[in-house]
Design a protein around this motif. Structure first.
Motif, PDB file in Angstrom:
ATOM      1  N   GLU A 191       9.752  -5.465 -12.122  1.00 56.38           N
ATOM      2  CA  GLU A 191       9.598  -6.635 -11.249  1.00 56.38           C
ATOM      3  C   GLU A 191      10.214  -6.402  -9.869  1.00 56.38           C
ATOM      4  O   GLU A 191       9.752  -6.955  -8.862  1.00 56.38           O
ATOM      5  N   SER A 192      11.242  -5.578  -9.809  1.00 55.64           N
ATOM      6  CA  SER A 192      11.920  -5.338  -8.529  1.00 55.64           C
ATOM      7  C   SER A 192      11.045  -4.560  -7.547  1.00 55.64           C
ATOM      8  O   SER A 192      11.319  -4.533  -6.347  1.00 55.64           O
ATOM      9  N   LYS A 193      10.005  -3.912  -8.059  1.00 52.64           N
ATOM     10  CA  LYS A 193       9.135  -3.105  -7.206  1.00 52.64           C
ATOM     11  C   LYS A 193       7.827  -3.811  -6.860  1.00 52.64           C
ATOM     12  O   LYS A 193       6.987  -3.253  -6.142  1.00 52.64           O
ATOM     13  N   THR A 194       7.629  -5.016  -7.375  1.00 53.80           N
ATOM     14  CA  THR A 194       6.413  -5.761  -7.048  1.00 53.80           C
ATOM     15  C   THR A 194       6.514  -6.308  -5.629  1.00 53.80           C
ATOM     16  O   THR A 194       7.524  -6.909  -5.252  1.00 53.80           O
ATOM     17  N   PHE A 195       5.487  -6.071  -4.832  1.00 52.80           N
ATOM     18  CA  PHE A 195       5.470  -6.646  -3.494  1.00 52.80           C
ATOM     19  C   PHE A 195       4.031  -6.914  -3.071  1.00 52.80           C
ATOM     20  O   PHE A 195       3.079  -6.482  -3.719  1.00 52.80           O
ATOM     21  N   TYR A 196       3.903  -7.644  -1.977  1.00 55.68           N
ATOM     22  CA  TYR A 196       2.590  -8.019  -1.459  1.00 55.68           C
ATOM     23  C   TYR A 196       2.403  -7.339  -0.111  1.00 55.68           C
ATOM     24  O   TYR A 196       3.370  -7.022   0.586  1.00 55.68           O
ATOM     25  N   TYR A 197       1.146  -7.126   0.235  1.00 54.16           N
ATOM     26  CA  TYR A 197       0.900  -6.342   1.449  1.00 54.16           C
ATOM     27  C   TYR A 197      -0.098  -7.031   2.352  1.00 54.16           C
ATOM     28  O   TYR A 197      -0.944  -7.802   1.921  1.00 54.16           O
ATOM     29  N   THR A 198       0.035  -6.691   3.603  1.00 53.44           N
ATOM     30  CA  THR A 198      -0.725  -7.301   4.673  1.00 53.44           C
ATOM     31  C   THR A 198      -2.225  -7.041   4.598  1.00 53.44           C
ATOM     32  O   THR A 198      -2.661  -6.002   4.126  1.00 53.44           O
ATOM     33  N   GLY A 199      -2.975  -7.985   5.096  1.00 52.47           N
ATOM     34  CA  GLY A 199      -4.411  -7.806   5.225  1.00 52.47           C
ATOM     35  C   GLY A 199      -4.886  -8.043   6.641  1.00 52.47           C
ATOM     36  O   GLY A 199      -5.821  -7.409   7.116  1.00 52.47           O
ATOM     37  N   TYR A 216       2.349   3.505   2.068  1.00 50.56           N
ATOM     38  CA  TYR A 216       2.875   4.573   1.226  1.00 50.56           C
ATOM     39  C   TYR A 216       4.394   4.657   1.304  1.00 50.56           C
ATOM     40  O   TYR A 216       5.058   5.003   0.318  1.00 50.56           O
ATOM     41  N   GLY A 217       4.941   4.350   2.475  1.00 51.31           N
ATOM     42  CA  GLY A 217       6.394   4.328   2.590  1.00 51.31           C
ATOM     43  C   GLY A 217       7.017   3.284   1.691  1.00 51.31           C
ATOM     44  O   GLY A 217       8.072   3.512   1.084  1.00 51.31           O
ATOM     45  N   LEU A 218       6.361   2.135   1.573  1.00 48.29           N
ATOM     46  CA  LEU A 218       6.842   1.084   0.674  1.00 48.29           C
ATOM     47  C   LEU A 218       6.690   1.499  -0.790  1.00 48.29           C
ATOM     48  O   LEU A 218       7.509   1.132  -1.637  1.00 48.29           O
ATOM     49  N   LEU A 219       5.654   2.262  -1.081  1.00 53.93           N
ATOM     50  CA  LEU A 219       5.411   2.693  -2.459  1.00 53.93           C
ATOM     51  C   LEU A 219       6.372   3.793  -2.902  1.00 53.93           C
ATOM     52  O   LEU A 219       6.902   3.755  -4.019  1.00 53.93           O
ATOM     53  N   LEU A 220       6.599   4.778  -2.022  1.00 51.13           N
ATOM     54  CA  LEU A 220       7.285   5.998  -2.442  1.00 51.13           C
ATOM     55  C   LEU A 220       8.571   6.294  -1.681  1.00 51.13           C
ATOM     56  O   LEU A 220       9.365   7.131  -2.133  1.00 51.13           O
TER      57      LEU A 220
END
Length: 255
Positions: free
Chosen positions: A198-206, A34-38
């Motif tokens: 595009e600047s806000k697209t990121f990948y997240y851990t699994g 959520y920190g990465l999102l907001l």
């Protein structure tokens, strides 16, 4: 049958939420997402943010100002409605929202494109929809196809669930990936209403999610050690996302 399925989904959601709040490492996984999102609470101060699909989500735990919603009538929600009909929800004024957030929700919706088109009505010009959904990397494809309990079906002609038994139990985790990464025709439908930031697209851990044990398993690990594992794992997921990422986040901006 649908009433029975809804009841079972509600029971499962309440149980999962209880388990989540008992697991410090899993809560940390969500907190960092959520920190990465907001950003932090100061970053969202003054913004009108609605979460769609808040059933198990701890988002409001970290961001008290966020408004919550779900189709399931849970007593801790601000709103209860079918996301497909968000444009008809009179309690939320048209063009009043700055952000709509969905975390692993789009793949549960029967008609995701319909939701996106209707959600536009509630966003101000330049408002955003921020979503997190499964990403099919080399690693995660094996997990989703062989170990994950939700359906994964790439053989679709349209981006819709053929039937819906219940809000939690019905899903196809391949649909969001195909919309944004696989089917250009499907993405064209999104571009009618939104641009992609595009600047806000990121990948997240699994891997670090699995290291918590998730909801179903209990893996005991010192919190200090888990935080270090999360940091390394998330860096790897972004650098080698085609190999290791389990989730992606995409931000749509209302035209």
């Amino acid at each position: 049958m649908r009433e029975q399925t809804m009841r079972l989904d509600i029971e499962a959601t309440l149980n999962n939420r209880k388990v989540l709040f008992q697991k410090k490492n899993l809560l940390y996984w969500y907190k960092r997402l959520y920190g990465l999102l907001l950003g932090d609470n100061e970053a969202v101060s003054g913004l009108r943010i609605l979460e769609v699909g808040s059933g198990m989500s701890p988002l409001k735990h970290f961001y008290p100002s966020v408004m919550t919603s779900d189709i399931m009538p849970l007593d801790y929600l601000d709103y209860v409605f079918d996301a497909h009909d968000i444009d008809c929800v009179s309690m939320i004024e048209s063009e009043s929202l700055d952000v709509i957030v969905l975390t692993n929700v789009l793949h549960h919706l029967q008609d995701p494109i319909r939701f996106l088109s209707h959600a536009r009505n509630k966003l101000r010009t330049g408002g955003r929809i921020i979503m997190v959904e499964p990403y099919f990397s080399t690693l995660s494809r094996l997990i989703y196809l062989h170990l994950h309990h939700e359906s994964t079906d790439f053989d679709l002609d349209v981006p819709c669930l053929p039937e819906v038994a219940g809000p939690l139990s019905s899903a196809n985790i391949a649909i969001p990936y195909m919309i944004f990464w696989g089917r250009k025709g499907w993405l064209h439908n999104v571009f009618q209403y939104y641009m992609i930031d595009e600047s806000k697209t990121f990948y997240y851990t699994g891997i670090s999610y699995m290291a918590t044990g998730g909801i179903s398993h209990n893996i005991v690990m010192p919190h200090w050690l888990y935080k270090r594992i999360w940091k390394i794992d998330n860096w790897l997921a972004n650098v080698f996302y085609r190999k290791l990422a389990d989730f992606f986040s995409i931000t749509l901006i209302k035209k």
